[in-house]
Motif scaffolding. Structure first.
Motif, PDB file in Angstrom:
ATOM      1  N   ASN A 213      38.306  39.778  32.250  1.00 19.83           N
ATOM      2  CA  ASN A 213      37.507  39.504  33.455  1.00 19.83           C
ATOM      3  C   ASN A 213      38.284  39.937  34.694  1.00 19.83           C
ATOM      4  O   ASN A 213      39.516  39.979  34.676  1.00 19.83           O
ATOM      5  N   ASP A 214      37.582  40.165  35.787  1.00 18.99           N
ATOM      6  CA  ASP A 214      38.241  40.573  37.035  1.00 18.99           C
ATOM      7  C   ASP A 214      39.330  39.589  37.450  1.00 18.99           C
ATOM      8  O   ASP A 214      40.421  39.987  37.870  1.00 18.99           O
ATOM      9  N   SER A 215      39.019  38.314  37.341  1.00 15.25           N
ATOM     10  CA  SER A 215      39.990  37.351  37.823  1.00 15.25           C
ATOM     11  C   SER A 215      41.208  37.291  36.908  1.00 15.25           C
ATOM     12  O   SER A 215      42.328  37.068  37.356  1.00 15.25           O
ATOM     13  N   ASP A 216      41.014  37.511  35.616  1.00 15.89           N
ATOM     14  CA  ASP A 216      42.150  37.540  34.683  1.00 15.89           C
ATOM     15  C   ASP A 216      43.152  38.616  35.067  1.00 15.89           C
ATOM     16  O   ASP A 216      44.334  38.359  35.212  1.00 15.89           O
ATOM     17  N   HIS A 217      42.679  39.848  35.176  1.00 17.85           N
ATOM     18  CA  HIS A 217      43.644  40.936  35.355  1.00 17.85           C
ATOM     19  C   HIS A 217      44.226  40.928  36.756  1.00 17.85           C
ATOM     20  O   HIS A 217      45.410  41.205  36.944  1.00 17.85           O
ATOM     21  N   SER A 218      43.415  40.564  37.740  1.00 22.34           N
ATOM     22  CA  SER A 218      43.995  40.587  39.090  1.00 22.34           C
ATOM     23  C   SER A 218      44.974  39.419  39.258  1.00 22.34           C
ATOM     24  O   SER A 218      46.006  39.562  39.921  1.00 22.34           O
ATOM     25  N   GLN A 219      44.703  38.302  38.610  1.00 18.11           N
ATOM     26  CA  GLN A 219      45.642  37.176  38.679  1.00 18.11           C
ATOM     27  C   GLN A 219      46.955  37.522  37.961  1.00 18.11           C
ATOM     28  O   GLN A 219      48.044  37.230  38.465  1.00 18.11           O
ATOM     29  N   ALA A 220      46.862  38.153  36.816  1.00 16.80           N
ATOM     30  CA  ALA A 220      48.072  38.571  36.107  1.00 16.80           C
ATOM     31  C   ALA A 220      48.882  39.533  36.972  1.00 16.80           C
ATOM     32  O   ALA A 220      50.104  39.392  37.111  1.00 16.80           O
ATOM     33  N   THR A 221      48.221  40.468  37.574  1.00 18.49           N
ATOM     34  CA  THR A 221      48.916  41.503  38.335  1.00 18.49           C
ATOM     35  C   THR A 221      49.546  40.909  39.588  1.00 18.49           C
ATOM     36  O   THR A 221      50.644  41.300  39.994  1.00 18.49           O
ATOM     37  N   ARG A 222      48.872  39.933  40.193  1.00 21.49           N
ATOM     38  CA  ARG A 222      49.500  39.216  41.319  1.00 21.49           C
ATOM     39  C   ARG A 222      50.681  38.375  40.845  1.00 21.49           C
ATOM     40  O   ARG A 222      51.700  38.282  41.525  1.00 21.49           O
ATOM     41  N   TYR A 224      52.695  39.131  38.672  1.00 27.64           N
ATOM     42  CA  TYR A 224      53.806  40.083  38.539  1.00 27.64           C
ATOM     43  C   TYR A 224      54.224  40.653  39.898  1.00 27.64           C
ATOM     44  O   TYR A 224      55.110  41.493  39.963  1.00 27.64           O
ATOM     45  N   GLN A 225      53.550  40.221  40.957  1.00 24.90           N
ATOM     46  CA  GLN A 225      53.820  40.716  42.317  1.00 24.90           C
ATOM     47  C   GLN A 225      53.748  42.245  42.377  1.00 24.90           C
ATOM     48  O   GLN A 225      54.439  42.886  43.161  1.00 24.90           O
ATOM     49  N   ASN A 226      52.908  42.785  41.534  1.00 22.84           N
ATOM     50  CA  ASN A 226      52.639  44.229  41.512  1.00 22.84           C
ATOM     51  C   ASN A 226      51.587  44.493  42.580  1.00 22.84           C
ATOM     52  O   ASN A 226      50.537  43.837  42.601  1.00 22.84           O
ATOM     53  N   HIS A 231      44.343  47.908  41.621  1.00 25.23           N
ATOM     54  CA  HIS A 231      44.006  46.708  40.848  1.00 25.23           C
ATOM     55  C   HIS A 231      43.324  45.634  41.693  1.00 25.23           C
ATOM     56  O   HIS A 231      42.820  44.651  41.157  1.00 25.23           O
ATOM     57  N   PHE A 232      43.349  45.777  43.011  1.00 26.99           N
ATOM     58  CA  PHE A 232      42.958  44.670  43.882  1.00 26.99           C
ATOM     59  C   PHE A 232      41.855  44.992  44.877  1.00 26.99           C
ATOM     60  O   PHE A 232      41.215  44.089  45.388  1.00 26.99           O
ATOM     61  N   ASP A 233      41.681  46.244  45.203  1.00 28.04           N
ATOM     62  CA  ASP A 233      40.819  46.600  46.318  1.00 28.04           C
ATOM     63  C   ASP A 233      39.509  47.194  45.793  1.00 28.04           C
ATOM     64  O   ASP A 233      39.354  48.405  45.661  1.00 28.04           O
ATOM     65  N   ALA A 234      38.559  46.318  45.503  1.00 22.42           N
ATOM     66  CA  ALA A 234      37.280  46.756  44.939  1.00 22.42           C
ATOM     67  C   ALA A 234      36.499  47.615  45.928  1.00 22.42           C
ATOM     68  O   ALA A 234      35.745  48.506  45.531  1.00 22.42           O
ATOM     69  N   LEU A 246      40.865  48.941  38.626  1.00 19.80           N
ATOM     70  CA  LEU A 246      41.464  49.352  37.364  1.00 19.80           C
ATOM     71  C   LEU A 246      42.327  48.196  36.865  1.00 19.80           C
ATOM     72  O   LEU A 246      43.037  47.571  37.649  1.00 19.80           O
ATOM     73  N   VAL A 247      42.277  47.915  35.592  1.00 18.01           N
ATOM     74  CA  VAL A 247      43.151  46.884  35.021  1.00 18.01           C
ATOM     75  C   VAL A 247      44.566  47.451  34.905  1.00 18.01           C
ATOM     76  O   VAL A 247      44.762  48.557  34.387  1.00 18.01           O
TER      77      VAL A 247
END
Lengths: 358, 358, 358
Positions: A213-222, A224-226, A231-234, A246-247
């Motif tokens: 889900n969108d919130s899963d991957h963007s939360q993971a990536t945040r 990681y402070q990536n 990954h964040f700007d829809a 993009l995931v």
């Protein structure tokens, strides 16, 4: 002079350049909980202190790809903020366990530079090192990235391609002091499959699937402070060829590692990653499945543990891991079916059978 | 022989069979934070160390249904991976508090087996026990599940139905050493409603509602390391009768427990669950409301605490808890309106009024 | 008498009224991890114990707006459950760092009350205080909220408007004992921009954007134990003028603080917030960008640190921070373009240049 660092372009890199990446990060049990919530990891050592203690670990090690993704994330603002594509990883060594309260710092050296065939962009090769608060190396890796030029019409002709090992040599694996591994791991996982039970060429279809889900991957990536924008700007991505966020590829690796628990329950830890290829993009809503091929049984000269070299292929939206096709290199190139998103070559430690002493 | 455990089918179970479930799990403050983030729990004891310490707890106990859901999740790979439906819970005893850094192990005994009326599937009854790292029981429960047969045309005639208590007897409630409960809880919750203020038949309409998103429920279910495919695999579920992923029932229980804070602020902890019925499936996008009926005031013989037996009904997409209809058993069966998703029968501890000494 | 507290209406408040809010909350490293996962915060002190220790902090402080949002959430059930709109903040003082395992309690005093011009609703002004388990103040703030009346046809004529400071005076900033700040912060952030490098009027366009998903904002708001219905109840909100759940304004502040890292890397902590205006609602799917204007360089009389007063404007769905328009007050009122969602006036501490001793 702008206060905002816009990331480096191809012209900003030079071979031999050393970059200390901001900002250090202390890992905690909170990071582990969130990692479990985002990936479903059931890693035996990461899940229970009783297991890591019985094996002889000082404390409960952080999940290997949590460490990898946090360390990797640190390099993004300096190396890949203006990346076109992450082309590959090599020589990834999990040198030492990371524990809760350890603080990681990451630096990179530029070890290669070349222009693309049309000269419009460049490829940067970096060797990165993550160290803990005692300055001990915990993870080292090479990656190469295609990066925008500031001026794509100016061709420099730079062409320094570093040697890239096809695999991490056994002597570079971490020296783990591990007790009675088979007994401990069996007690935790109830799996009777150990090092000797896996043979080269064998294939394991991991039974579970995971929808992202969108919130899963963007939360993971945040987590990681990536900071890579894709990954964040829809809003911006809607106007791109992707048409959507993009995931982050590292999240795909983490999810697949978690799915691969079924059939590889006794994996103690990751020793090395020889290579990895994000074959196609993954988007929110995609459902991943994966399968593992045993490439090699590696004798570590350790009384309780051996290693397995694995090839993991992940595909999206096909329903079952059994449908995954393992294509091989042909004339130096692998042709992948369109559903494949990841091709990962990595090495795990796994106990030898209880009665098998070296 | 396949390396991947595909879960047990009905024929794989036998009465008296004992199953040690993989993998142990250490609970941490990180799990609690994520639980609060996923449920909105405002449980006074789970929220503040000052409160649990003033009550006399050794440390801050983990939220009861966080423990339940993690322990339950451990049983899924062995018991319910091939489940058709979770039919019910009984005799759920919250034996002992679980604290951060405690490691839980779970095992189950098969206590009953019967075929469905048409013989095409079977029902498995299990008694499960979660213990901590000192081998102390922390949670025990019975559940029964409808499970696929490998061969649905072969009828065995097995028919062992275990005795299922209608309620957990008072002597099986945990013996809590709790100080001046009313004063401590009032200081924390500012609610003046204590044990004596609730009377059998009284109804409480909890005022808040909660909409569930895909990432919420799948993250919760991964946190519990529950691997049931219906919660994660949108691709396969799209082709099922459900047409989408199903929200894990334990997450629904956790959300409703959190919503029920309003009106039951002084609940100290859950002592037992007599039964629970996931009446209808819940999906992403559904908005839950719930109401509680006081079934019984139970005298614990404790100077500071009594117990309340509660019936909680949750419904979806109706706008307000006041619209929930409490239907009763009629000819051995309860007919529920279509909006009802959960019918839960459980027991909480709550302080007696400050001036009421036994 | 209903067991469920429905929140206060305008008539329930009186000037001088003191409210102790339920329930205390212990903050942990788990809360921090989830905060990083939900916001992408790269705050140097919040990210690494090595950094906070080198600066001289006792332990690693919790992120300022995590503390703010948790403290604020505590006031919702008593103050703003029946709010029509959060109108503003003033005099927000970050008095003392909060560390993991600290337990916060929050109380409020009603300091002002007035009816709206048509008398149909009222505005309540409160002064709130969050204290830790040693009864030390950690955060104090004033806010004012438009609140429903029980009876909108009964006009009381109450009109007590408290004095609201335009800014927090320097003597109310926390007295931070901070060592060799520039050296430590540079080592962590690799940014060479310090207090002297920023000048009043300068503008910083923060380069990253963040799209908000439903699960992100509702998870954040639950983490803060904020119970305002507009953030959670999609069913009811579908029938409102908004047609959907509203993103909690404090989450917008947290996201923008995280985005503003780029260009303000060496910010040590937030000292105060002079005011904040949630100009327009934010919804799931919106993509935020933000820009900061330096309002003032403030001399703290500290050898290693100065302060910067900042104005941060956030806007949605415009693609780049450079498109943000900073409108000024005109005849006592600011007209905002429709895309603006937040106008924040706050003060940070930042190191002085290494060679600049007072």
């Amino acid at each position: 002079m702008s206060k905002v660092r816009q990331g480096n372009f191809f012209e900003d890199f030079s071979v031999g350049m050393h970059i200390q990446h901001p900002t250090p990060r202390t890992l905690t049990e909170g990071d582990r909980s969130l990692y479990i919530g985002l990936t479903g990891s059931r890693d035996a050592i990461g899940s229970a202190e009783t297991v890591s203690a019985a094996l002889g670990f000082e404390k409960r090690p952080m999940e290997d790809f949590l460490v990898f993704n946090i360390a990797f994330g640190k390099t993004v603002p300096d190396i890949s903020l203006n990346a076109i594509a992450n082309l590959g990883y090599a020589d990834v060594r999990f040198v030492r366990p990371v524990y809760a309260q350890d603080t990681l710092r990451v630096s990179s050296d530029v070890i290669g530079l070349r222009e693309t065939s049309n000269g419009k962009a460049g490829i940067v090769y970096t060797q990165s090192v993550a160290t803990n608060q005692r300055n001990e190396e915990v993870l080292t890796w090479v990656r190469w990235v295609m990066i925008h030029k500031r001026n794509k019409d100016e061709v420099s002709g730079v062409n320094v391609i570093p040697p890239l090992p096809q695999e991490v040599a056994v002597q570079h694996f971490p020296a783990l002091q591990v007790n009675a591994a088979a007994e401990v791991m069996f007690e935790a996982t109830r799996s009777r499959f150990f090092w000797e039970d896996y043979s080269a060429g064998e294939r394991i279809d991991h039974m579970s699937a995971m929808t992202i889900n969108d919130s899963d991957h963007s939360q993971a990536t945040r987590l990681y402070q990536n900071t890579a924008k894709a990954h964040f700007d829809a809003y911006t991505m809607a106007a791109s060829g992707m048409q959507q966020r993009l995931v982050y590829g590292g999240h795909v690796i983490s999810l697949c590692k978690a799915l691969s628990y079924d059939g590889l329950e006794n994996a103690i830890c990751v020793l090395a990653m020889n290579g990895g290829n994000h074959v196609s993009p993954t988007f929110s809503g995609d459902t991943l499945v994966c399968a593992t091929q045993i490439k090699e049984q590696i004798e570590l000269g350790h009384p309780h543990m051996g290693a397995l070299r694995l090839r993991l292929i992940a595909a999206k939206n096909i329903g079952a891991a059994s449908k995954i096709i393992f294509t091989e290199k042909h004339q130096g190139k692998i042709e992948y079916p369109p559903e494949v998103v990841l091709d990962l070559d990595y090495v795990i430690a796994i106990p030898k059978k209880p009665n098998n002493k070296v």
